[in-house]
Design an enzyme around this catalytic site. Structure first.
Site, PDB file in Angstrom:
ATOM      1  CG  ASP A 100       8.677  29.190  78.346  1.00 37.67           C
ATOM      2  OD1 ASP A 100       8.786  28.458  77.345  1.00 37.67           O
ATOM      3  OD2 ASP A 100       7.650  29.838  78.612  1.00 37.67           O
ATOM      4  CD  GLU A 130       3.126  26.431  68.983  1.00 37.08           C
ATOM      5  OE1 GLU A 130       2.936  25.250  68.722  1.00 37.08           O
ATOM      6  OE2 GLU A 130       3.809  26.821  69.957  1.00 37.08           O
ATOM      7  CE1 TYR A 190       4.875  21.225  72.470  1.00 38.36           C
ATOM      8  CE2 TYR A 190       3.707  23.131  71.618  1.00 38.36           C
ATOM      9  CZ  TYR A 190       4.871  22.539  72.063  1.00 38.36           C
ATOM     10  OH  TYR A 190       6.016  23.279  72.116  1.00 38.36           O
TER      11      TYR A 190
END
Ligand SMILES: Cc1ncc(COP(=O)(O)O)c(C=O)c1O
Lengths: 266, 396
Positions: free
Chosen positions: A60, A49, A174
């Site tokens: 994040d 990725e 995911y």
């Protein structure tokens, strides 16, 4: 066939799990990223990725935030990343996934982006701030170009959500291991197995687990239930520690070898 | 105007990580139930009245009007007189009451100027919640008074050092907290921004401004006004004033912060200069470069210093229901001083932008008109900035 699908089929036929890596494209430069991807391919990663840096990465933690900022400082842009993919494609056949917040894609133009990405050699897209409800146009364009749309599921996802994501997603699922942002954690969240079991009972698509994954014991126990793991912050950490150091590639490969051993050698 | 998915004619939506989707659905449902619950509405009304001091006055600014000539009559909607000194309390009382109803245990918020942080800390203190407020390091420096107030109110102020260290980064950090603690925590967003249902929920809570104004102006003048003028940060005081007049002929003017000038790259003219993009969970105009990276906004006023704007304003812009204009730092400072001197009201720097626009264009546009300006907050928090601005000017 899409390279991601092909890879998961191959792994499954060999009774193996997927080793998926994440680094930010352009951290600290696109030429370093190019070499790192080729090294990952050589050292046994199954899917790579590439993160597209964004000014406001709300999903994040500090480590990937810092990595995005380094990349933006080096003037990385989405068109330059597509160029990089083109270059990598001449030398490697590893499945490549772009992980990007939605705004850079939206600014590029969704239709144009899907076509350009596929032609460059991208195999799939992960857009963490784009849930399936908002993704209709991107899904439509991706299908035209055989790009996989990888959606996320989380510990808070209800059965109804899981079904929806299954329906819209392709490539793999995911699973975000925890409620939180990216970054290494020491332990596994207690509800992980239960949730993975629930998800696996609802789909035959491969499920890979990411967010907070970096330790051997963690990985081994996750892989009892999941089809793959995604390692990001731990690798970005190696880049951060070795900025401007020749030892970067050696240190990076050491880490990749280590993960490879944990994932692929029982 | 909002369809099921939370869109205002193509703007809005819910662009957030999967972890938050169930929480936003839960919030949407809880809010839907609360608005239909007479007990909830009554409790909020009582708080707005006895605790926050509503209704706020609609004051005829006679001397300010006289300086404009043309028989223009300017009224000020005195949100500066609401408890904690700004309109922000209307929204935080509503949301924190909702958090209580939902059984949440902890309150978080972001803040720019600190007004929303103070208003959230206030509501949290009164309703018995622990409260943490994210604030950019740069804003902590320029709005020291409000930081101190939040601490006095028992809130924890968390300094945000990422990105531009202002409001946009405080929102990023608050969202990261929420993603992590979503099961127990209620995130009080301070403007009509963010994912569905926030833009419409915050609008509803702020609409008390416009509803009161409508009543008050009819009482004072026997008719509706010609213009409503309000400053635009995220867009909550303006939407709160505008929305109850949506179906009337009253003209809406939204005033953005032009900072050092619209061509200087140091401004916050999101609607005037931005492009459509996705920031903080919704699709709306944003300030960005051509690759979709968000630009850093600039304004002397911390509350307007934001590169995004509420989606409903984008809808108003595209349908031409409102007109969006801008005012520079310098013009706002001049209006700030003028109102202080001739009306004895020290306004916040944010609404000083709205006043400055009226001051600048009244002689051109208005004859025998009634104009209502939303005086969204008081200026105590800004006196250091004004002093600094003055002494800088002397140095140059
Ligand atoms: C007094 C005052 N007015 C206006 C604003 C801008 O916000 P909004 O556009 O949401 O009303 C702020 C924000 O902090 C404020 O404190």
């Amino acid at each position: 066939m899409n390279r991601i699908k092909e890879k998961f089929n191959l792994l499954k036929a060999n009774n193996k799990k997927a080793f998926i890596t994440f680094i930010t494209a352009g951290d600290p430069s696109l030429s370093v990223t190019e070499r790192l991807v080729l090294e990952m391919d050589r050292h046994g990663a199954d899917v790579v990725e590439l993160g597209v840096p964004f000014s406001d990465p709300t999903a994040d933690g500090p480590r990937i935030q810092a990595s995005s900022m380094r990349s933006l400082k080096a003037h990385t842009t989405l068109p330059k990343i597509l160029n990089l993919v083109k270059k990598i494609r001449k030398k490697s056949n590893i499945p490549l996934v772009l992980m990007t917040y939605y705004n850079p894609v939206y600014a590029y133009g969704i239709k144009k982006f899907a076509g350009d990405a596929a032609r460059a050699g991208v195999d799939g897209l992960i857009v963490p701030d784009l849930p399936p409800e908002e993704a209709e146009e991107l899904i439509k364009e991706s299908r035209r170009f055989n790009l996989a749309n990888i959606f996320l599921l989380a510990p808070t996802s209800t059965k109804e959500r899981i079904k929806k994501v299954m329906q819209k997603g392709s490539g793999f699922i995911y699973y975000v291991s925890l409620t939180g942002v990216t970054g290494e954690r020491k332990t596994i969240p207690p509800d992980l197995y239960k949730k993975l079991k629930e998800i696996k009972s609802l789909t035959r698509k491969p499920v890979a687990v990411g967010f907070g994954v970096s330790r051997a014991a963690q990985i081994k126990s996750i892989l009892k239930k999941a089809d793959g793991v995604i390692v990001g912050s731990a690798l970005v950490g190696i880049i951060e520690k070795n900025l401007n150091r020749k030892a970067l590639y050696k240190e990076f490969n050491k880490k990749i070898d280590l993960f490879f051993k944990i994932i692929h050698k029982k | 105007m909002t369809d099921k998915k939370g869109y205002f004619g193509g703007f809005g939506g819910c662009f957030v990580p999967e972890v938050l989707i169930p929480a936003l659905k839960e919030l949407s449902k809880a809010y839907g139930d609360a608005r239909k619950d007479k007990k909830f509405i009554k409790e909020l009304d009582l708080l707005l009245h006895h605790y926050a001091g509503r209704p706020t006055p609609l004051y005829f600014a006679k001397r300010f009007s006289q300086t404009l000539g043309s028989n223009t009559r300017v009224y000020l909607k005195r949100e500066d007189l609401a408890h904690t000194g700004a309109h922000k309390i209307n929204n935080t009382l509503g949301q924190v009451l909702l958090a209580k109803r939902m059984g949440k245990k902890r309150i978080i918020a972001e803040t720019g100027a600190g007004q929303h942080g103070v208003a959230t800390a206030t509501a949290a203190a009164m309703l018995g919640f622990p409260c943490e407020v994210y604030m950019g390091e740069e804003d902590i420096e320029r709005q020291a008074l409000n930081v101190f107030l939040m601490k006095l109110l028992g809130a924890k102020v968390i300094s945000v050092v990422s990105g531009s260290r202002t409001l946009k980064d405080a929102i990023n950090e608050a969202m990261r907290d929420w993603v992590t603690n979503v099961r127990t925590t209620y995130y009080v967003i301070g403007s009509v921004v963010g994912p569905e249902p926030y833009p419409r929920m915050v609008r509803d809570f702020q609409s008390v401004i416009g509803k009161e104004t409508k009543r008050q102006i009819v009482q004072a003048e026997g008719r509706l006004p010609d213009y409503l003028v309000a400053c635009i940060g995220g867009g909550s005081n303006s939407i709160g004033l505008f929305h109850p007049f949506y179906k009337t002929k009253v003209k809406f003017i939204g005033v953005e912060a032009a900072g050092l000038g619209v061509n200087s790259h140091k401004h916050a003219v999101t609607l005037g200069k931005g492009r459509v993009g996705v920031l903080h969970g919704s699709k709306s105009y944003v300030l960005e470069d051509k690759f979709g990276q968000i630009n850093i906004a600039h304004s002397i006023s911390a509350g307007l210093d934001y590169p995004g704007v509420g989606p409903e304003h984008s809808f108003y812009k595209n349908t031409k229901r409102a007109k969006y204009v801008s005012i520079t730092d310098k013009e706002a400072v001049n209006a700030f001083k003028m109102l202080s001197e001739i009306e004895g009201i020290i306004p916040a720097l944010e609404p000083s932008h709205a006043l400055a626009w009226v001051k600048k264009f009244a002689h051109k546009l208005f004859k025998n008109k009634i104009i209502i300006v939303c005086l969204s907050g008081r200026g105590d928090k800004d006196v250091d900035i004004i002093a600094g601005y003055e002494s800088n000017k002397r140095k140059i």
